[in-house]
Scaffold this active site. Structure first.
Site, PDB file in Angstrom:
ATOM      1  N   HIS A  75      37.318  48.553 -62.060  1.00 35.60           N
ATOM      2  CA  HIS A  75      36.887  47.260 -61.545  1.00 35.60           C
ATOM      3  C   HIS A  75      35.377  47.158 -61.378  1.00 35.60           C
ATOM      4  CE1 HIS A  75      37.851  43.280 -60.482  1.00 35.60           C
ATOM      5  NE2 HIS A  75      37.733  43.370 -59.168  1.00 35.60           N
TER       6      HIS A  75
ATOM      7  N   HIS B 216      36.426  47.568 -53.787  1.00 41.09           N
ATOM      8  CA  HIS B 216      35.844  46.894 -54.937  1.00 41.09           C
ATOM      9  C   HIS B 216      34.643  47.687 -55.471  1.00 41.09           C
ATOM     10  CE1 HIS B 216      38.060  43.077 -54.879  1.00 41.09           C
ATOM     11  NE2 HIS B 216      37.340  42.708 -55.918  1.00 41.09           N
TER      12      HIS B 216
ATOM     13  N   SER C 125      35.801  45.216 -49.612  1.00 44.68           N
ATOM     14  CA  SER C 125      34.423  45.243 -50.105  1.00 44.68           C
ATOM     15  C   SER C 125      33.742  46.546 -49.716  1.00 44.68           C
ATOM     16  CB  SER C 125      33.639  44.061 -49.524  1.00 44.68           C
ATOM     17  OG  SER C 125      32.251  44.182 -49.806  1.00 44.68           O
TER      18      SER C 125
ATOM     19  N   GLU D 117      44.794  42.197 -58.615  1.00 45.22           N
ATOM     20  CA  GLU D 117      44.139  42.685 -57.414  1.00 45.22           C
ATOM     21  C   GLU D 117      44.998  42.352 -56.198  1.00 45.22           C
ATOM     22  OE1 GLU D 117      39.832  41.917 -57.349  1.00 45.22           O
ATOM     23  OE2 GLU D 117      40.112  40.863 -59.251  1.00 45.22           O
TER      24      GLU D 117
ATOM     25  N   TYR E 197      44.564  37.595 -58.446  1.00 47.34           N
ATOM     26  CA  TYR E 197      44.874  38.191 -57.143  1.00 47.34           C
ATOM     27  C   TYR E 197      46.346  38.036 -56.774  1.00 47.34           C
ATOM     28  CZ  TYR E 197      39.962  39.025 -56.168  1.00 47.34           C
ATOM     29  OH  TYR E 197      38.674  39.503 -56.221  1.00 47.34           O
TER      30      TYR E 197
ATOM     31  N   ASP F 270      20.734  58.546 -71.124  1.00 49.54           N
ATOM     32  CA  ASP F 270      20.962  57.258 -70.463  1.00 49.54           C
ATOM     33  C   ASP F 270      22.284  57.223 -69.703  1.00 49.54           C
ATOM     34  OD1 ASP F 270      22.886  56.894 -72.444  1.00 49.54           O
ATOM     35  OD2 ASP F 270      21.776  55.372 -73.539  1.00 49.54           O
TER      36      ASP F 270
ATOM     37  N   SER G 211      22.779  59.503 -67.419  1.00 47.30           N
ATOM     38  CA  SER G 211      22.414  60.180 -66.180  1.00 47.30           C
ATOM     39  C   SER G 211      22.077  59.171 -65.085  1.00 47.30           C
ATOM     40  CB  SER G 211      21.216  61.108 -66.411  1.00 47.30           C
ATOM     41  OG  SER G 211      21.484  62.065 -67.412  1.00 47.30           O
TER      42      SER G 211
ATOM     43  N   THR H 277      18.243  58.197 -64.702  1.00 52.23           N
ATOM     44  CA  THR H 277      17.504  57.373 -65.666  1.00 52.23           C
ATOM     45  C   THR H 277      17.976  55.918 -65.610  1.00 52.23           C
ATOM     46  OG1 THR H 277      19.079  57.783 -67.462  1.00 52.23           O
ATOM     47  CG2 THR H 277      17.224  59.327 -67.239  1.00 52.23           C
TER      48      THR H 277
END
Length: 719
Positions: free
Chosen positions: A132, A241, A292, A478, A518, A651, A653, A656
């Site tokens: 998600h 989330h 959240s 959800e 949902y 990229d 990682s 970075t």
């Protein structure tokens, strides 16, 4: 004496031949993955594969914010596959760094698996679940509502997902070996809050009293080992989330759940780059519908005061000014804090997991027409689900990302202005739909909208897989906290009713197999906050799901899964799919430069904690095609002993960030930031950027650029 020796020798010879035959047979069975593993072990295969899609121009999936267009990479996206076999049956669970699994994505994956493996991997024994993240490329849906909000159906978005998921299953399939599974469970506090507490409070008080929290804090961990006890992987579920990276972010990112996977895999695969190493750590979503990670809660961004409790809006600026943030100072720090907390709890549970999972496997699946399910309300009354529809509060968004218009959460009456616009554009909802969805005021009657293709799905997957006493309920949407609790309880009751299952552990895998928005409780639906307005099949949606999943669980408990009807197959559209995103144009560069040239150079010296930044002349990252298992960025350290350069970061990682800036006249720039970690060894470093530019139509050429060499040292002062 001689005759006795001959008889002994003959007996030994026969025994030797028998032992040789048995050994060869066992080795052959082990090699083909069909050996009987005994009551305390399974055949286990784990795999991880890059599924990162286009890093530029493509809308990001989740917030439905038109301005949120991909422009770089924060972290890469991976698919992680877990195959378990008990000698009779096999199940597959995949958790992928994606907003959600779409029906089209699942169907394409199943088709690809069927071509490779025949009937080994099917719709009934393969679960695909999304973490998600709201920062992955969109464009992999076949229904009109999603195509409109995501600029269409894009092959360049869905193909990396399909290929990455299938590759992770391929790797797991080829690595199957005897192993053992252990489970552990704990609680993680201070990493989540309920973003619709007013809706939650509408559930019966007697029910709420049974629970300490208004969100689920449980973390379930499955630990996978080989027969020697060495850890080979972990699978975890936690309800939150993946929206620590907010709607202003424009970089592809796996968000908090992906960071938790990153940390555990880096911990277990020491010395390996991200995405490498044999240990696989999957962090899966659960019943996160009203949960959240933004733990500071909702406040008005223009005043700092708390938002209105009932409708999550502000006196000035409405819902757009109401946002929830934290726990960090910015979205990157919040992602780090929440992801690290999830990782630490999972690592703790992994280290203490001693309760072994034994038994057999089951899988049950049906396709259901969710627009016409009759549910028993009480002894004398029935009700029905509805054709899909979205309510007015859907357009209000959530405290994790509010809408731009003057909609508010908790709307139980329509708005004449917006209803008039809706009627003019797409038509008025039928009386039947309005009555069925009451008290939802319908904004979009998607179930009655079929041009150019249906706007929402009718046919939905319901599925349960069991591994010993652990049941994984794959939910196509959800679920809110209380919805998930009711579903877990219902499935557990059915599984244990026949006596075959004891001490069952039921976990919900959210965002699985397809997406239907949902699923609230009937009581929460009455409040019509965002989650209720987005419960598309009406107020009795949860009751219908409870009924369907009970039936699956009962069939598993009675070992009568084969008697379940398959149900109506979902459509696989081949016509009328549209793509509103034009192909990338020819790349251009400033006069007297080449692609890969450095426009803004690094400094000579940095210390741990500094940020190294370099900017290159760049092509559009979309022109690099399939970027899986590649990188736009490397950070390299010089090895003085061998006079070679070693890649230490890519990229993928966390340290970075790859930013792409679309300039005027088709002239692009790429800026690479490296956040030098405290543990970075002193030495000489350089940063490289790789890409492709479009020279003319259908002509793409690779390029690379390299920064000056710079020094990382613990001090600027030399003695």
């Amino acid at each position: 004496m001689t005759r006795r020796l001959s008889a002994l020798e003959a007996t030994l010879a026969v025994l030797f031949v028998l032992m040789t035959v048995v050994s060869v047979t066992l080795i052959t069975l082990m090699a083909t993955g069909k050996a009987h593993t005994g009551p305390e072990s399974f055949l286990i295969g784990l795999g991880r594969a890059d599924c990162t899609g286009p890093a530029a121009d493509i809308p990001l999936m989740g917030y439905a914010v038109p301005q949120q267009i991909a422009a770089g990479i924060h972290t890469r996206l991976y698919s992680r596959a877990f195959i378990i076999d008990d000698g009779r049956r096999r199940v597959v669970f995949v958790t992928a760094d994606v907003g959600m699994i779409s029906q089209r994505l699942r169907l394409e994956v199943l088709r690809a698996l069927q071509l490779k493996y025949g009937d080994l991997y099917r719709q009934d024994n393969v679960v695909l679940s999304g973490t998600h993240t709201h920062s992955g490329p969109a464009g992999y849906f076949q229904y009109t509502l999603f195509m409109i909000s995501c600029k269409g159906f894009m092959k360049e978005s869905i193909e990396p997902l399909v290929n990455g998921i299938v590759k992770s299953i391929d790797i797991a399939h080829s690595s199957i070996r005897p192993g053992r599974i252990f489970r552990s469970r704990g609680e993680l506090e201070d990493s989540s809050l309920n973003r619709s507490p007013h809706s939650y409070l509408n559930n019966p008080e007697s029910e709420r009293r049974r629970y300490k929290w208004n969100t689920d804090k449980q973390v379930l961990v499955l630990k996978f080992t080989n027969l020697h006890g060495d850890g080979i992987g972990m699978l975890s579920w936690f309800a939150v989330h993946a929206v620590s990276m907010n709607y202003t972010n424009r970089m592809v990112s796996s968000d908090n759940m992906g960071y938790a996977s990153y940390l555990l895999e880096q911990d277990k695969n020491r010395g390996q780059l991200p995405g490498q190493g044999g240990f696989v750590a999957g962090f899966s979503s659960s019943n996160l519908g009203d949960v959240s990670p933004n733990t500071k809660g909702p406040h008005c961004m223009n005043t700092g005061l708390p938002c209105d409790y009932l409708n999550s809006s502000c006196p000035v600026g409405g819902t757009k000014q109401c946002g929830a943030f934290g726990p960090g100072a910015d979205m990157f720090e919040s992602t780090r804090i929440i992801g690290h907390s999830i990782y630490m709890k999972a690592k703790e549970l992994y280290g203490t997991a001693v309760e072994e999972v034994t038994g057999v496997l089951h899988s049950a699946h049906q396709w259901v027409n969710m627009t016409d399910v009759t549910v028993q309300i009480n002894a004398t009354h029935t009700a029905s689900t509805c054709k899909p529809a979205l309510g007015h509060s859907f357009a209000a968004g959530t405290t994790d990302g509010g809408g731009d218009l003057n909609f508010t959460q908790g709307a139980v009456e329509g708005d004449p202005f917006w209803d008039g616009i809706r009627n003019a554009l797409v038509g008025e909802p039928s009386n039947q739909s309005q009555a069925c969805h009451h008290p939802k005021p319908i904004l979009f009657n998607t179930g009655e909208m079929n041009w150019p293709l249906p706007w929402h799905p009718q046919i939905v997957d319901v599925q349960i897989i069991t591994v010993g006493s652990v049941a994984v309920v794959a939910v196509p949407g959800e679920m809110t906290t209380m919805s998930g609790r009711r579903l877990r309880e219902a499935v557990k009751q059915e599984l244990q009713s026949e006596g075959a299952f004891r001490d069952s552990e039921v976990v919900i895998a959210g965002l699985s197999n397809m997406y239907t928005h949902y699923i609230t409780t009937f009581e929460e639906y009455q409040v019509q906050r965002y989650e209720g307005a987005s419960t598309i099949y009406g107020p009795h949606t949860l009751s219908a799901y409870l009924q369907k999943y009970r039936r699956l669980a009962r069939a598993i408990a009675q070992d009568r899964v084969s008697e379940l009807p398959v149900g109506p197959e979902p459509p696989f559209f081949t016509k009328k799919l549209f793509n509103l995103l034009p192909a990338p144009r020819i790349d251009r560069k400033p006069v007297n430069t080449s692609f890969g040239d450095v426009l803004l150079q690094v400094l000579p010296v940095y210390r741990p904690g500094d940020v190294v930044s370099v900017t290159f002349v760049a092509g559009n990252p979309r022109n690099s095609g399939d970027i899986r298992d590649k990188t736009f960025v490397t950070v390299e350290i010089h090895d003085n002993r061998t006079n070679t350069w070693e890649v230490v970061y890519t990229d993928a990682s966390w340290e970075t960030r790859f930013h792409w800036l679309k300039g005027s006249f088709q002239r692009s720039k790429a800026t690479v930031d490296w956040f030098v970690p405290a543990a970075a060894p002193s030495g000489s470093y350089r940063i490289k950027h790789f890409g492709n530019f479009k020279e003319k139509k259908d002509v793409f050429k690779p390029y690379e650029g390299t920064s000056d060499v710079f020094t990382v040292t613990g001090s600027f002062y030399y003695q």
